[in-house]
Scaffold this active site. Structure first.
Site, short mmCIF file in Angstrom:
data_model
loop_
_atom_site.label_atom_id
_atom_site.label_comp_id
_atom_site.label_asym_id
_atom_site.label_seq_id
_atom_site.Cartn_x
_atom_site.Cartn_y
_atom_site.Cartn_z
N GLY A 154 11.79 41.55 -15.08
CA GLY A 154 10.34 41.42 -14.96
C GLY A 154 9.79 42.22 -13.78
N GLY A 167 10.23 40.88 -20.16
CA GLY A 167 10.63 41.92 -19.20
C GLY A 167 10.82 43.28 -19.87
N VAL A 220 17.96 31.49 -19.66
CA VAL A 220 18.33 30.52 -18.62
C VAL A 220 18.06 29.07 -19.00
CG1 VAL A 220 18.10 32.18 -16.72
CG2 VAL A 220 16.14 30.75 -17.34
N TYR A 234 2.03 26.17 -18.66
CA TYR A 234 2.48 26.89 -17.46
C TYR A 234 2.35 26.01 -16.21
CZ TYR A 234 2.82 30.77 -14.08
OH TYR A 234 3.18 31.61 -13.05
N LYS A 280 5.49 24.38 -13.97
CA LYS A 280 5.76 24.73 -12.57
C LYS A 280 5.67 23.49 -11.67
CE LYS A 280 6.30 29.30 -12.83
NZ LYS A 280 7.45 30.06 -12.35
#
Ligand code: NAD
Ligand code: UDP
Length: 312
Positions: free
Chosen positions: A11, A37, A58, A146, A150
């Protein structure tokens, strides 16, 4: 010399972080599933013999052989356009991806760096935003995949710090820009640069009075590395406090690119935050870090990249 894992390595920020760590003499393992990416971001890193790359998601179990000194977790969908298109992937990488990378750091007894975001403050009611501000986030809103991933990620990091004594760092990153951002990224600077350089209308959403504060990528990498070197295990805002309206950003981009593009007004996405500006007192005092690159200089330095992407 240390051995470090960087997730989200293909990225924008991840690739610059890899380059800088390699330059400092570290061994770097890059990991990315390339959902957003670009492999070309790693051209410099691949030329380095201390670099290796694993294509891996991941959110699945991560195996890395040998020792690791640090795990730097940058993998995420990061543009509002992308995370709107991939809400579940966004939630999974913030939750499962953070869990897997924390587990790896614990296994290796490595320092862990989490790249959180100013979005944990949502649509803020205070300006600027200090780390102590708890935010104004709609848990069922259009950006919550999002924001909440986070926020959950931060809570997980805190859990590993408290329960397993893991050595952790949390960077709350504010809007950052520079070369290597995708042209179709959808974030405001790639959009405006592309439009200004090709003479298309510049698409301002809403009346353009909403604000953001833009940090150049080299400053951001300096800030992340200063945080990593420190012993601060609480969240730290990293960003440039030079707050601009989006309309002003359009004007500066028109000037820097010497463009005659007109501004056109489009519908504003729902729950687009009205204001955003980091209070960076903590980064200044505890990391001795402060951004150096002005908006005009950063845009000028980014221009050749955007021109090359547009084959101008
Ligand atoms: P980016 O989209 O350019 O890079 C993120 C990378 O993560 C991409 O290469 C993508 O393919 C990879 N990725 C996503 N999901 C993955 C998965 N499940 N497994 C492996 N790789 C995966 O974004 P960026 O701007 O470089 O952001 C890096 C980090 O910084 C992100 O965590 C983002 O949330 C955070 N951040 C960035 C900004 C900014 O303005 N650039 C602001 C706040 C926070
Ligand atoms: N924006 C805009 N035109 C564009 C893209 C974005 O006016 O072509 C606005 C967007 O509505 C927001 C600001 O620019 O107010 C920053 O958007 P971006 O997607 O870059 O990041 P955000 O800070 O919202 O996560």
């Amino acid at each position: 010399m240390s051995r470090m894992l960087v997730t989200g390595a293909a990225g924008f920020l991840g690739s610059f972080l890899c380059d800088r760590l390699l330059k400092q003499g570290h061994e770097v393992i890059g990991m990315d599933n390339r959902v957003s990416g670009q492999s070309s971001n790693l051209d410099d890193a691949f030329a380095h013999e201390q670099f290796s790359f694993f294509e891996h998601d991941v959110t699945e179990f991560i195996h890395v052989s040998g020792e690791l000194d640090a795990v730097l977790h940058l993998a995420s969908l990061a543009s509002p356009v992308f995370y709107r298109d991939y809400p579940i992937k966004t939630l999974k990488v913030g939750a499962l991806g953070t869990h897997k990378t924390l587990g790896l750091a614990r296994e290796k007894d490595a320092t862990y760096l989490f790249t959180s975001t100013s979005e944990v403050y949502g649509d803020p009611e205070v300006n600027p935003q200090p780390e102590s501000y708890r935010g104004n986030v709609d848990p069922y809103g259009p950006r919550s995949c999002y924001d909440e991933s986070k926020r959950y990620g931060e809570a997980l990091v805190r859990g590993y710090r408290d329960k397993h004594d893991l050595d952790v760092r949390v960077a709350r990153i504010f809007n950052t820009y520079g070369p290597r951002m995708r042209l179709d990224d959808g974030r405001v600077i790639p959009n405006f640069m592309k439009q200004a350089l090709t003479g298309e209308n510049i698409t301002v959403y809403g009346d353009g009075e909403q604000t953001r504060s833009f940090c150049y990528v080299s400053d951001m990498i300096d800030g992340l590395l200063a945080l990593l070197r420190s012993d601060v295990d609480e969240p730290v805002n990293i960003g440039n406090p030079d707050e601009r309206s989006i309309l002003n950003l359009a004007e500066v981009i028109r000037e820097v690119t010497d463009s005659e593009s007109d501004v056109t007004y489009k519908e504003r996405p729902p729950q687009d935050p009205e204001i955003r500006r980091p209070d960076i007192s903590k980064a200044r005092s505890e990391l001795e870090w402060t951004p150096q690159v002005s908006l005009r200089d950063g845009l000028t330095q980014s221009m050749p990249y955007f021109e090359s992407q547009l084959q101008l």
